[in-house]
Design an enzyme around this catalytic site. Structure first.
Site, PDB file in Angstrom:
ATOM      1  N   GLY A 137      -3.857   0.543  12.087  1.00  0.00           N
ATOM      2  CA  GLY A 137      -4.234   1.782  11.455  1.00  0.00           C
ATOM      3  C   GLY A 137      -5.361   2.221  12.622  1.00  0.00           C
TER       4      GLY A 137
ATOM      5  N   CYS B  85      -3.388  -1.068   6.870  1.00  0.00           N
ATOM      6  CA  CYS B  85      -4.775  -0.976   7.432  1.00  0.00           C
ATOM      7  C   CYS B  85      -5.137  -2.280   7.840  1.00  0.00           C
ATOM      8  CB  CYS B  85      -5.871  -0.582   6.312  1.00  0.00           C
ATOM      9  SG  CYS B  85      -5.594   1.192   5.519  1.00  0.00           S
TER      10      CYS B  85
ATOM     11  N   TYR C 159       7.618  -6.170  11.978  1.00  0.00           N
ATOM     12  CA  TYR C 159       6.958  -5.215  12.730  1.00  0.00           C
ATOM     13  C   TYR C 159       5.296  -4.947  12.636  1.00  0.00           C
ATOM     14  CZ  TYR C 159       5.509  -0.275  13.666  1.00  0.00           C
ATOM     15  OH  TYR C 159       4.979   0.766  14.049  1.00  0.00           O
TER      16      TYR C 159
ATOM     17  N   ASN D 260      -7.168  -3.508   2.294  1.00  0.00           N
ATOM     18  CA  ASN D 260      -5.787  -3.428   2.900  1.00  0.00           C
ATOM     19  C   ASN D 260      -4.658  -3.461   2.254  1.00  0.00           C
ATOM     20  OD1 ASN D 260      -3.621  -5.677   4.956  1.00  0.00           O
ATOM     21  ND2 ASN D 260      -3.526  -3.331   4.650  1.00  0.00           N
ATOM     22  N   GLY D 261      -3.836  -2.587   1.800  1.00  0.00           N
ATOM     23  CA  GLY D 261      -2.881  -2.790   0.609  1.00  0.00           C
ATOM     24  C   GLY D 261      -2.713  -1.635  -0.152  1.00  0.00           C
TER      25      GLY D 261
HETATM   26  P1  5GP Z   1      12.624   6.453  11.856  1.00  0.00           P
HETATM   27  O1  5GP Z   1      12.464   6.902  13.158  1.00  0.00           O
HETATM   28  O2  5GP Z   1      13.839   5.606  11.693  1.00  0.00           O
HETATM   29  O3  5GP Z   1      12.206   7.109  10.715  1.00  0.00           O
HETATM   30  O4  5GP Z   1      11.469   4.958  12.257  1.00  0.00           O
HETATM   31  C1  5GP Z   1      11.899   3.923  12.644  1.00  0.00           C
HETATM   32  C2  5GP Z   1      10.903   3.751  13.630  1.00  0.00           C
HETATM   33  O5  5GP Z   1       9.582   3.686  13.341  1.00  0.00           O
HETATM   34  C3  5GP Z   1      11.064   2.479  14.324  1.00  0.00           C
HETATM   35  O6  5GP Z   1      11.177   2.615  15.672  1.00  0.00           O
HETATM   36  C4  5GP Z   1       9.689   1.766  13.917  1.00  0.00           C
HETATM   37  O7  5GP Z   1       9.284   0.796  15.230  1.00  0.00           O
HETATM   38  C5  5GP Z   1       8.793   2.607  13.818  1.00  0.00           C
HETATM   39  N1  5GP Z   1       7.799   2.253  12.801  1.00  0.00           N
HETATM   40  C6  5GP Z   1       6.220   2.623  12.869  1.00  0.00           C
HETATM   41  N2  5GP Z   1       5.500   2.235  11.700  1.00  0.00           N
HETATM   42  C7  5GP Z   1       6.463   1.816  11.048  1.00  0.00           C
HETATM   43  C8  5GP Z   1       6.306   1.531   9.557  1.00  0.00           C
HETATM   44  O8  5GP Z   1       5.314   1.289   8.996  1.00  0.00           O
HETATM   45  N3  5GP Z   1       7.480   1.075   8.821  1.00  0.00           N
HETATM   46  C9  5GP Z   1       8.768   1.483   9.510  1.00  0.00           C
HETATM   47  N4  5GP Z   1       9.884   0.790   8.896  1.00  0.00           N
HETATM   48  N5  5GP Z   1       8.739   1.592  10.677  1.00  0.00           N
HETATM   49  C10 5GP Z   1       7.767   1.970  11.489  1.00  0.00           C
HETATM   50 MG    MG Z   2       9.348   1.480  17.408  1.00  0.00          MG
END
Ligand code: 5GP
Ligand code: MG
Ligand code: SF4
Length: 465
Positions: free
Chosen positions: A27, A1, A246, A105-106
């Site tokens: 978010g 968030c 990320y 947030n958290g």
């Molecule tokens: P997967 O398809 O392996 O389940 O998820 C990986 C993809 O989700 C990556 O391309 C990453 O950019 C995206 N992603 C978006 N939001 C998140 C998040 O909150 N945590 C993680 N680990 N990946 C996320």
């Molecule tokens: Mg991605």
């Protein structure tokens, strides 16, 4: 968030809406704004969807007058995944000394226990959100000021919190004792102050960055003055390293370090740790882009945009259901066939969680006629769930919890698949000597399984660390 607050400027809600817009990547499900005006009192609006589709309408913004305001953009990590407007923050409560609102947030790791206890003692919860516990704990405190009640409440909760709160006259910001989630302070005009999850929220309104709120610090801002205190005593610091990988925006500055620079360095480290001969380095847009640039610079292999992202889709992962997530990859990404055909391609992405994204992208790249596909991942294998505010699935669903690196390579179906090491990630994030294993500089529980705050609700449900 994302959380944001402004004090000491006319039409504060307009600044808050802009700040929330800059924090939209944190978010996208919903957003809310609360304001206070000396004549009109407290007013609020909570809406589903993007900030730009709700909070730019003059008709709505006219209902939000005042020089003090806070806002929240929601990404559901706790509470209900279904769209329930009662779960949208900020939350408001009336107290003997007047109203107050909070945005959080958290994730609180003992919220289930607290909720049970509070309900037994007569609290009536409005939402399924863990954050609502804070309001009820404030109501039960005997302190005379809102700020002291917030401190009382936050001493009872465990987990990660960056809180922005307001009363009729004060803007309040607090970070949990380990500072897992970010929160920064900015100056706006002659008398105004701003609290924002990230510095990109200051940039959008032309506020000047002052400093970060420190782990375990509370600031109370009133009449252009800031009072700082340490409600949790002396504390350490375990900022979320995944914010660097990320979650945060690349143009934000965290701990004096550019997020973009860290991501670029991750690519450099990856190229050193896991080199491979190839014709092109392509990012998985957009989150893999800075690391792919770093990989290309270090390896000398040309950078190319082999995958195009449809700009009109949101982040797939943030869509709350598995079904939408599965659709998401193809709706959002397409391969540039003319470029990829016959090439050995290195794909750089930020993380592998369930593996859905990598597998679909591999299919698309092979369909486009690539000769070889090599994945390079800008984070270590995600083998543990996050309980501090990033929505990772249960452990069984995490690819890296079930498979070795080689098994993941075969399951995804690519020529090679390599992750950055934890030490490499720490170096990229500015820790020259790598991870200090005796006392890690960051939270990295989703990679290491070392949880800096025991996830007590999860342990009670049978989760094994
Ligand atoms: P997967 O398809 O392996 O389940 O998820 C990986 C993809 O989700 C990556 O391309 C990453 O950019 C995206 N992603 C978006 N939001 C998140 C998040 O909150 N945590 C993680 N680990 N990946 C996320
Ligand atoms: Mg991605
Ligand atoms: Fe960040 Fe991972 Fe720690 Fe969660 S578990 S706070 S995503 S480093």
């Amino acid at each position: 968030c994302g959380v944001f607050g402004v004090i000491g400027v006319a039409d504060a809600a307009n600044f808050v809406a802009l700040g929330m817009h800059a924090l939209q990547h944190r978010g996208q499900e919903a957003g809310g704004i609360i304001v206070h005006d000396t004549e009109k009192g407290f007013n609020s609006a909570h809406r589903f969807g993007y900030v730009r589709d709700n909070f730019t309408k003059a008709s709505l913004m006219e209902t939000l007058p005042g020089s003090l305001s806070i806002g929240h953009v929601r990404y559901s990590t706790a509470g209900s995944k279904a769209a329930v407007i009662r779960d949208v923050q900020p939350f408001f409560g009336e107290f003997s000394m007047g109203g107050a609102a909070i945005a959080h947030n958290g994730n609180l790791t003992n919220a289930d226990q607290l909720r049970r206890e509070l309900i037994e003692h007569g609290a009536i919860f409005q939402s399924s959100s863990d954050s609502e516990c804070i309001i009820h704990l404030m109501a039960r405190s005997f302190q005379k000021s809102h700020a002291d009640r917030i401190a009382d409440a936050l001493r009872r909760v465990e987990g990660a919190f960056s809180v922005v709160a307001m009363t009729r006259t004060k803007l309040i910001g607090v970070r949990d004792p380990l500072g897992v989630r970010p929160l920064v302070l900015g100056r706006l005009g002659d008398n105004g102050y701003v609290l924002s999850s990230e510095t990109c929220g200051l940039d959008i309104i032309g506020a000047e960055f002052v400093r970060e709120i420190e782990p375990g610090e509370m600031v109370v801002i009133q009449d252009g003055k800031i009072q700082s205190s340490r409600p949790f005593g002396e504390t350490g610091s375990r900022f979320c390293i995944f914010e660097h990988v990320y979650f945060s925006r690349p143009d934000s500055i965290i701990g004096g370090r550019s997020v973009y620079e860290t991501r670029l360095q991750i690519g450099v480290e990856l190229a050193r740790e896991a080199p491979v001969e190839a014709d092109l380095v392509c990012p998985v847009p957009d989150s893999g882009t800075p690391a792919a640039i770093g990989f290309s610079q270090e390896s000398g292999i040309p950078f190319a945009l082999g995958i195009t992202r449809n700009q009109y889709m949101g982040r797939t992962f943030i869509e709350p259901t598995e079904h939408i997530r599965n659709m998401g990859v193809r709706l959002k990404l397409n391969v540039n066939k003319a470029l990829i055909k016959g090439k050995r391609v290195i794909l750089v992405d930020d993380s592998v969680v369930r593996g859905t994204t990598s597998r679909k992208i591999k299919e698309m790249i092979l369909d486009a006629g690539a000769a070889e596909v090599h994945f390079r991942i800008a984070s270590p294998p995600t083998a543990w769930p996050c309980f501090y505010g990033v929505d990772t699935p249960d452990r069984e669903k995490l690819l890296a919890a079930r498979m070795t690196e080689d098994e993941m390579r075969d399951w995804v179906g690519v020529d090679s698949l390599k992750f950055i090491s934890l030490d490499g990630l720490y170096r990229a994030a500015g820790a020259a000597q790598g991870r200090n294993n005796a006392c890690p500089q960051y939270c990295d529980a989703c990679f290491s399984g070392e949880y800096p705050v025991a996830p007590s609700d999860q342990l009670a449900k049978g989760f094994e660390m």
